[in-house]
Write a protein that holds these residues in place. Sequence first.
Motif, mmCIF file in Angstrom:
data_model
loop_
_atom_site.group_PDB
_atom_site.id
_atom_site.type_symbol
_atom_site.label_atom_id
_atom_site.label_comp_id
_atom_site.label_asym_id
_atom_site.label_seq_id
_atom_site.Cartn_x
_atom_site.Cartn_y
_atom_site.Cartn_z
ATOM 1 N N UNK A 69 0.732 -1.040 0.215
ATOM 2 C CA UNK A 69 0.002 -0.115 -0.125
ATOM 3 C C UNK A 69 0.834 1.305 0.066
ATOM 4 N N UNK A 70 0.212 2.490 -0.249
ATOM 5 C CA UNK A 70 0.880 3.739 -0.277
ATOM 6 C C UNK A 70 1.223 3.908 1.250
ATOM 7 N N UNK A 71 2.462 4.681 1.633
ATOM 8 C CA UNK A 71 2.762 5.070 2.904
ATOM 9 C C UNK A 71 1.925 6.041 3.506
ATOM 10 N N UNK A 72 1.177 6.841 2.780
ATOM 11 C CA UNK A 72 0.469 7.760 3.387
ATOM 12 C C UNK A 72 -1.171 7.342 3.691
ATOM 13 N N UNK A 73 -1.387 6.221 3.694
ATOM 14 C CA UNK A 73 -2.668 5.659 3.884
ATOM 15 C C UNK A 73 -3.148 5.818 5.611
#
Lengths: 127, 446, 472
Positions: free
Chosen positions: C97-101
């Motif tokens: 996943x994207x780290x800013x989730x």
Amino acid sequence: MSFETPDDRKYNESHEWALRDGGTVRVGISDFAQDELGDVVFVELPDVGEAVTQGEAFGVIESIKAVSDLYAPVSGEVTAVNEALFDAPEQVNEDPFGDGWMLEIELSDEAELDELLSAGDYADQVA
Amino acid sequence: MSGHHTPQGSPFAPHTATDTEAMLDAVGVETEAELFDIPDSVRFDGEFGIEPRSERAIRAEVAQTVEKNDDLVELLGRGHYSHYVPSLVDHLSLRSEFLTSYTQYQPEVTQGFLQALFEYQSLLVELTGLGVANCSMYDAATALGEAATLADRLRQTSGTRVLVPEQLADGRREVLANYVGGTDLVVEAYPMDDGNVDVEALGNALDDEAVMVYAENPTVRGCVEESLETVGDLAHDNDALFCLGSDPVSLALLQEPASVGADVVVGAAAVLGLPTSYGMGMGLFATREEYVRQVPGRLVGASTDDTGRRTYTLTLQTREQHIRRERATSNICTNQAWVALRAAIHAASLGPDGLADLATEAVTDAQELADRVTEVVGVKAPVHDRHHVREFVARTDQPAPAVAADLEDEGYAVHVLGEHQIQLNANALAEGEVDEFVDALAEVAR
Amino acid sequence: MNYDQARWTDDDERYEPLLSEKHTAEADLDDAPLPDELTRDSLELPDLSEPELARHYTRLSEMNYGVDSGPYPLGSCTMKYNPKFTEDVAAIEAGAVHPDRSPESVQGNLELLYDLQDYLGRIGGMDAVTLQPPAGAAGEFTGVLVAKAYHEHNGDERSEIIVPESAHGTNFASAALAGFDVVSLPGGDDGRVDLDALESALSDETALLMLTNPNTLGLFERDIEEISEMVHDAGGLLYYDGANLNALLGRARPGDMGFDIMHYNVHKTFATPHGGGGPGAGPVGVVGELAPFLPKPQVEKRDGTYDLFDPEHSIGKVHGSLGNWLVLVKAYAYIARLGDPGLADASAKAVLNANYLASQIEYEVPYGPFHHEFVASAGDQDAADVAKRMLDYGVHPPTTKWPEIVGEALMTEPTEIENKTTLDQLADAFNAVADEDQDALAAAPERTAARRIDQTGAARNLRLSWQALDDE
């Protein structure tokens, strides 16, 4: 293994030599030092006109496996730099006391030369 | 009994009971425990309480765990992007001769990896126009930190100021602060003007105390920076280093960094080779040839072997920590070499047109999505009147946190930038998904 | 063991050609959707088909040696076997996943990170763990920053970090990066810390003593409790460099020895692949008193839910995101696979292997008793030449010429993964080379993809890209 230590010049404990010619002192590193370093690949020297101080670093010498500061045997203004070393650093290995010279310094205090090691004492140090 | 390992042992320690016995004999002890020269007072007699599991059980367990993540379409970017990674990249990079090797201390037996890293460096030299690229940093943030310490070593003045844009990813800002913490450098922010560098404000902020000016293209908000040459001139007029942040996909299309005077280029190089992996990245680091002795990290150079053929080897290792210790150009040892290998394979599989097409699509996709979402009632996009790469900022009449939360319920993750701003990465949407997203946004934004 | 590495030779000038020597093309940038002044003028890159690329990289891989190829006893690097299933675990797509989730939407990833923090805390005897540092050196830097923040928080600014002369180069560099003066500690005659030397090095400027235990000679610092007391009495903190943790799993824990901060090299101790130089991961564990200074964010668990929080006096960030996620997943899978008994057995067998191998080789092994690695001396031979010759016997050589306390050092760490037969082959390789003359050593290696490479030429005539080769 024995190393050359020509007796026409004086030496730093840190393996630089100083050869006086009138008011000028030519500086390089000893046969022992080039052998310890191995193949020299890079020499960093000050610009002409800069001042160097006895016992303080004036440049850097790099081989494949080591890097070492170069210490000024005497104080004074740099009057010449051996620019040939930038393209051919191997001259330090091939001819440390001749073509491998690094700097010429205008001697500011003659007494400083007396503080350096004689060729005999230096030869004992690296024996 | 001589099984292939003790039943309660490591499955990856292949000792038979007979062999263990023979080895203990040869050493002259009776038990393994005798080999540990540890005073009783610090011996550990307890248990970790970690139950060993089978391979099959662990695969199931971890799958079950990570599948607790919500399955969202991520319109997230800001330095982390998922470009499709071709199967070829996995299959070749996972060849165990690559994967299970380490740093190439013995180049004669590791020519393969060295050549791949040399090719990676060359790819970055082409993209940046600069003479030297190293073979990876941890990520874009640490690469920026390393750029500042390089500027510190190169500076000829007593200056201490590092200028960075006020709009900068938090991770980059905070890592930079830590990397300059051991120097007397001070990080200051300069203002932005409608998504680009406010060149007048930067000009006023600059003086001969400046050591480095950092700018990005594209910016963290996805804008194409239009004043790079001016920024470079301003930096150089003040004897400061010009450091540019970018990424290898954008660089295939945008101005070549060397052509705008960049002295150092840093950035997120894992946009090639890795999909977003919860923040794992790889840092790009390139600079001018004249600064090569100040470069952090590993460098691969060409040489010859005893047959006279061209070979590759790590070079200028006297810069590095294992030789120069506290005077090294960086403390980095283990880097992201395998990610660099993946990025190189990915770039090679795209080729020049494929890479340029990827960048072109990143521009047109952003434009097209902005055109669509600005039609939505309660949304205006893009906020900045600029060209964009991949992503852009949109204004929402409704509070942005609420819009984002509602979108998350609809299956979409977006960035919240301020009270009424969200950031959308168009690249994340496949062709058929745009309509659905716009519909969902229309639902929540009005 | 006989060995010939694959060698693809194009002609008298080169082996496998560079991508750029096969086929390149100019990108078509004419239809760029941007004004001309905002785009580059040209882009020339290799332009090859998938089959050509598959062959190129397969050939390169054949000219590369890894742990899966043969023994790799590179001292201090812990080159273990990398279990294949850990790659499959890391590849589970739901974790990518994207780290800013938002934390609420990535409960699975946070749970895994939390559990790994917990495992590492137990293994090291530490109260809190950050997974953010992306490598061992980054872990050191983190630990040094934590120590700095802790002292500053107490109004006690300290300027020095003490590092034993024989320590990893990264210790010196990490301390310097954080702005400390490095005080180098000479070793004692027995290869361990000399308590008198330590006493004179300690002062009210001492922020931290960084130690590896067992040290780089493989020796356990028996006086560790006294060392800890001395450092703490001087107001300093004690740092554990986890590079050699593979010697101690289940036998001793840094936290129990008095260490306040430690890093773990998961690519060493926990078998994640070294990837040709990285990525690794260097989590940092601390005692409770230092937990408020850890990097942000940290993962916490409350009422069965996972969240991210910023520790009260956090040092900030050492990585742009949360670290090397894929590596951390592999480490988790490895630890779970071994569990308590497997971890303890890994160390037992690693130590047994090192001791057995040392007993079988002719080179002198000064100092002892050692643990997971030993440092032999090549004596009159040049250790670098010995290494080149060993390549001809199908083994990766040890780390050479370091630590310098042993002349012509051969630092050897076989790890637990080798069986007796392989160790015997390795010993045969050492012993064959020990009996060879200088001519044989100087001519080596002969059976590798490339013959002896000119390091001096590479450094004197720098060519760091194919563009530089073209310029010649």
